[in-house]
Design an enzyme around this catalytic site. Structure first.
Site, mmCIF file in Angstrom:
data_model
loop_
_atom_site.group_PDB
_atom_site.id
_atom_site.type_symbol
_atom_site.label_atom_id
_atom_site.label_comp_id
_atom_site.label_asym_id
_atom_site.label_seq_id
_atom_site.Cartn_x
_atom_site.Cartn_y
_atom_site.Cartn_z
ATOM 1 C CD GLU A 43 -7.302 13.663 1.870
ATOM 2 O OE1 GLU A 43 -7.315 12.350 2.118
ATOM 3 O OE2 GLU A 43 -6.240 14.149 1.681
ATOM 4 N N GLY B 17 -3.211 12.684 -0.851
ATOM 5 C CA GLY B 17 -3.553 13.847 -0.182
ATOM 6 C C GLY B 17 -4.568 14.636 -1.265
ATOM 7 C CG HIS C 129 -2.002 1.084 1.129
ATOM 8 N ND1 HIS C 129 -3.390 0.749 1.107
ATOM 9 C CD2 HIS C 129 -2.068 2.382 1.240
ATOM 10 C CE1 HIS C 129 -3.932 1.751 1.143
ATOM 11 N NE2 HIS C 129 -3.190 2.707 1.415
ATOM 12 N NE ARG D 95 -9.216 4.172 9.526
ATOM 13 C CZ ARG D 95 -8.962 5.259 8.764
ATOM 14 N NH1 ARG D 95 -8.484 6.029 9.516
ATOM 15 N NH2 ARG D 95 -8.334 4.974 7.632
ATOM 16 C CG HIS E 43 -9.823 3.839 2.865
ATOM 17 N ND1 HIS E 43 -8.765 4.513 3.416
ATOM 18 C CD2 HIS E 43 -10.718 4.424 3.543
ATOM 19 C CE1 HIS E 43 -9.200 5.583 4.060
ATOM 20 N NE2 HIS E 43 -10.481 5.558 4.247
ATOM 21 C CB SER F 195 -2.994 12.859 2.909
ATOM 22 O OG SER F 195 -4.128 12.708 2.679
ATOM 23 C CG ASP G 289 -1.732 5.079 3.794
ATOM 24 O OD1 ASP G 289 -1.873 5.067 2.538
ATOM 25 O OD2 ASP G 289 -2.395 5.577 4.726
#
Length: 388
Positions: free
Chosen positions: A80, A78, A71, A237, A205, A297, A293
């Site tokens: 966002e 990014g 990943h 997370r 995701h 972002s 990852d």
């Protein structure tokens, strides 16, 4: 630190190391590489005089399979917070310096200013620089953007495409796909992959929404799709999601992917902590992988979903968390290697030639020092990184 200049590499390379984990500990300490693959493992291997062989003496280092990162936002993630928050591309040197030999490129939130075509171009660029690189077609949104206009054709006709991802669920940034849309996409990937002779995974995701893994639970409960085709990521997370992921893995015999968050925040868990929790919960280590990852972002949002800030992920945390698993004896070295090599190769359908040091496999070798720090990285026998 420096990247290798391997332009004059000979056809054969003989590595002489101090120890070798394949990932299991082996008595052999010599690795003969020919035409990009491991030709022989042994002790005191000899090559006839006059043969085009380059000798690499590294008796103070330990050879392990080069790491695999499934990943990576190779073109940068990014966006966002507007165009100014676009993350940079990653370089081959940044990848290889962490002992990583294989990456899978992924698009994320932004599939407007970045496209699958951009991703494919970057993947091919990395390959030209010596990294083994693949990609997922698609992005967060549904219907997914593709190279050919069709997910199945992407899988069938583009060699670098090994699956669909990262499709977003349980996240306010996703397309909020309906259950039938998820099932249709996964089934299309399965058929396209079968026609291409690929695993064809769907890399999901998972956000911090209340639905969690429920869409994937329904997918595996209500359809004939096998669990090994569906890989949820970012499941560490927050603690509730990790608990759900542990139950999901045990119930369906499924694999789950942890993210090596540089700063997991108050609710998240580091990959190190998450591995410890999953093992305690009875999840087989064979079902656990870790990815970086990196160059994606790490946005922060307020309670109403408004953007408040962003950081850029790095792949250094992946290696740091992995090293800590060994140093703090959560897993021995040979088992810890599976989380970033062997297990990942199996998940991606690359286990026939990657993830092990064995005769006939790709000569993807990372040489570690006594502190488990990568000092040299070889991909298909080519030295792509060396710290001199």
């Amino acid at each position: 630190m420096m990247a290798c200049n391997d332009q004059d590499a000979r056809l054969m390379t003989l590595l002489r190391v101090g120890r070798l984990y394949a990932p299991e500990s082996r008595e052999e300490v010599d690795i003969l590489i020919a035409d990009g693959r491991i030709a022989a493992l042994g002790r005191d291997l000899a090559v006839p005089e006059g043969w085009p062989v380059r000798l690499v003496e590294a008796r103070d280092l330990t050879a392990v399979p080069a790491f695999i990162d499934q990943h990576v936002h190779v073109t940068g993630g990014g966006g966002e917070g507007g165009c100014v928050t676009r993350c940079p591309e990653i370089t081959a040197a940044e990848i290889a310096a962490m002992g990583i030999g294989t990456v899978v490129g992924v698009l994320g939130t932004d599939s407007l200013s970045r496209s699958p075509a951009d991703l494919l171009a970057k993947v091919r660029s990395l390959c030209a620089e010596g990294i083994a690189a693949y990609m997922y077609t698609g992005a967060y949104r549904v219907p997914p953007p593709t190279l050919t206009g069709d997910v199945q054709r992407d899988l069938a006709w583009i060699p670098e495409v090994i699956g669909l991802g990262e499709l977003a669920i349980s996240d306010h940034r996703s397309s909020q796909p309906r259950q039938d849309e998820i099932e249709r996409l996964v089934s299309e990937v399965r058929v396209g992959a079968m026609l291409a002779g690929k695993r064809g995974i769907c890399h999901f995701h998972v956000g911090d929404g209340d639905r969690g893994l429920e869409p994937l639970r329904r997918l595996l409960s209500e359809t004939e799709i096998p669990a090994d085709q569906v890989i949820p990521t970012h499941v560490n997370r927050h603690r509730e999601l990790l608990d759900e992921a542990a139950d999901y893995a045990r119930t369906f015999g499924a694999s789950i992917d942890l993210t090596a968050f540089e700063d997991p925040g108050e609710e998240g868990l580091s990959a190190f902590d998450a591995v410890a929790v999953l093992l305690e919960r009875g999840v087989p280590r064979e079902r656990i992988t870790i990815s970086s990852d990196c160059n994606g972002s790490l946005p922060e949002f307020d309670a109403q979903g408004g953007y408040v800030g962003m950081r850029v992920a790095r792949n250094t945390t992946l290696i740091a968390d992995w090293q800590r698993l060994v140093r703090e004896e959560i897993l021995p070295l040979e088992h810890a290697l599976d989380l970033i090599a062997g297990n990942v190769a199996r998940v991606l359908g690359l286990q026939s030639h990657k993830g092990r040091l064995a005769v006939g496999f790709d000569a993807d070798v990372t040489l570690l020092d006594s502190e488990l720090q990568p000092r040299k990285t070889f991909v298909a026998g080519r030295c792509v990184y060396s710290e001199e």
